[in-house]
Design an enzyme around this catalytic site. Structure first.
Site, PDB file in Angstrom:
ATOM      1  N   CYS A 332      61.182  65.291  30.849  1.00  0.00           N
ATOM      2  CA  CYS A 332      60.698  66.674  30.891  1.00  0.00           C
ATOM      3  C   CYS A 332      61.786  67.636  30.382  1.00  0.00           C
ATOM      4  CB  CYS A 332      60.230  67.026  32.300  1.00  0.00           C
ATOM      5  SG  CYS A 332      59.156  68.487  32.344  1.00  0.00           S
ATOM      6  N   HIS A 437      56.770  62.530  34.189  1.00  0.00           N
ATOM      7  CA  HIS A 437      57.411  62.346  35.485  1.00  0.00           C
ATOM      8  C   HIS A 437      56.874  61.062  36.131  1.00  0.00           C
ATOM      9  CE1 HIS A 437      59.558  66.124  35.784  1.00  0.00           C
ATOM     10  NE2 HIS A 437      58.486  66.762  35.360  1.00  0.00           N
TER      11      HIS A 437
END
Length: 501
Positions: A332, A437
């Site tokens: 991310c 994630h």
């Protein structure tokens, strides 16, 4: 409403863990009990089935209660973006960034309204509610407009159990002081005390229990032991040190860059189950050493944390590591930091329109920040060009601002179920960037990546450690351990009474 509110004498006294255990204990007795926290402040979030964001603690508590998490369990989530500003996630959707002062002045009535609405929804759909407070209920400078402790207990009309952490010392003073600072009507709502994180022989504290009950007139419902390695996902950065404090000194040296505004660091918790892995959290260049691999995790403020890396000289160490063939994974915000350039077109990351910053240049890509945040659960498979098993499913979730476009023709990392190619994969996995994630919660992938390191070091490859099999069992173990140290029948009476004493 039947239920109870768990408040603490301070932050990080164990409220979240106790609520998690209570949710499983009630579920085991056939009681449909929903967790609730009116307002959470954390960059560690959980994505619901409908693509909404709530605090990770409430997602975990719902799992423990054998329920599907919803936004009604955490209607307000504050995600810190600087020392003075936080993004407000309202019923699962990001709406605005406020300073602390502006939030208190402008958001109070709206907060009370959505808390009432959430409690009404939970009352209609569940047998009981287990509410978690935040920090201390007697922060005098904040009490007039607080929406996280006694005001919530009043709205729900439930009794309160006060938790104190004996491990940090001063437990008698914190309990008596907290009760003394409460208003009389608040004090009457406290139906029990719990002493948490006790180490050693409990018989040495029996006089302490007697003194507390005589001094306060409130029963001590239990003295809970310090639970080592409970493996329940942590809530926020206050718990980070505790969660990883017992990291083993394994032969595989993996460095995690500890960004100031790190988010969703639970991405790294699966490594705690790997016997030969040493996970080191690095803030400064002097701590860097010569790692086998680097992981740059997510962040709520990508450009700010990138600038922090540069100020500390960590950027040059990471670049040198990659230039010499070292492994790196960016997740991310970490993926964005590895890019060549970051452009804050909408001012959504820095607050300044069209602000531009050079990245570390390890991935030939430009990340542009737009206004809308992308939040959803993700299912994908390894891209065929990676050489990884193409039929192996990878599951996780996305929470990010910005879009990353690779400028040179390299391999994507994943192909998502909607056909979209995602991420970056180069040099047989030496450099990986992804918005996914929970990547390392996929046991087969984590094993494959660790075996890449083992092969480079010339040590024996390992079979996967399937931590997904432990997930539900850890709730059972926690509930059993907590229950054995509680006056459970008395606590159930408190929960069932449905209002204050």
């Amino acid at each position: 409403m039947k239920g109870v509110m768990i408040q603490g004498t301070a932050s990080d006294v164990g409220k979240s863990l106790i609520v998690t255990a209570l949710c499983r204990m009630l579920a085991n007795e056939g009681i449909k009990a929903a967790p609730f926290k009116s307002q959470n402040m954390s960059n560690n979030s959980y994505v619901t089935l409908d693509g909404r964001e709530i605090g990770r603690a409430q997602g975990i508590q719902a799992e423990a209660a054998r329920l599907e998490p919803t936004v009604w369990m955490n209607p307000i989530l504050l995600k810190p973006r600087s020392d003075q500003h936080s993004e407000v996630v309202f019923l699962g959707k990001a709406i605005e960034t406020f300073s602390g002062y502006a939030y208190r002045e402008q958001f109070y009535e709206k907060g009370i309204e959505v808390i009432k609405k959430s409690l009404d929804h939970l009352k209609e759909n569940f047998d009981a509610v287990v509410i978690e407070g935040a920090g201390s209920p007697v922060e005098i400078n904040l009490k007039d407009r607080e929406i996280v402790n006694m005001r919530v207990a009043e709205l729900a009309d439930v009794p309160v159990v006060l938790v104190a952490d004996i491990d940090r010392g001063g437990v008698f003073a914190t309990i008596v002081g907290t009760l003394d600072l409460m208003e009389p009507q608040e004090r009457q709502r406290v139906a029990g005390l719990i002493i948490n994180k006790f180490r050693g022989d409990i018989t040495l504290f029996e006089d302490g229990i007697q003194w507390l009950e005589e001094r306060t007139g409130v029963p001590v419902l239990g003295v809970l032991p310090f639970v080592e390695n409970h493996m329940i996902d942590a809530e926020d950065s206050l718990s980070l040190h505790t969660q990883f404090s017992n990291t083993k000194k394994g032969i595989l040296d993996i460095v995690v860059i500890q960004l100031p505004f790190i988010s969703n660091y639970n991405d790294l918790e699966p490594f705690l189950f790997e016997e030969d892995v040493s996970l080191r959290w690095v803030k400064h260049a002097s701590e860097f050493g010569r790692p086998d691999a680097i992981i740059i995790p997510g962040t709520k403020s990508t450009i700010s944390d990138l600038e922090n890396l540069k100020e500390k000289g960590l950027d040059r160490l990471i670049q040198n590591h990659v230039d010499h063939g070292g492994l790196v994974v960016g997740i991310c915000g970490g993926y964005q930091i590895l890019c060549e350039e970051l452009v804050d077109e909408a001012g959504s990351d820095t607050g300044a329109l069209n602000f531009t910053q050079k990245g570390l240049g390890c991935i030939p890509a430009i990340t542009t920040f737009y206004k809308e945040k992308k939040v959803n659960r993700v299912i994908g498979k390894y891209h065929k060009c990676t050489g990884l098993p193409a039929n192996q499913q990878v599951v996780g979730y996305e929470i990010h601002l910005g879009k990353t476009v690779v400028s040179k023709k390299e391999f994507p990392f994943l192909t998502l179920e909607n056909g979209v190619e995602e991420g970056y994969f180069a040099n047989d996995g030496q450099i990986i960037g992804t918005y996914l994630h929970h990547l390392f919660h996929n046991d087969e992938w984590r094993n494959h990546w660790l075996n890449m390191i083992r092969k480079r070091k010339g040590i024996q490859l390992q079979e996967p450690t399937f931590i997904r099999n432990f997930k539900d069992n850890k709730y059972e173990i926690l509930a059993s351990k907590i229950k054995s140290h509680l006056k459970w029948d008395l606590l159930k009476e408190i929960i069932n009474q449905g209002s204050t004493r």
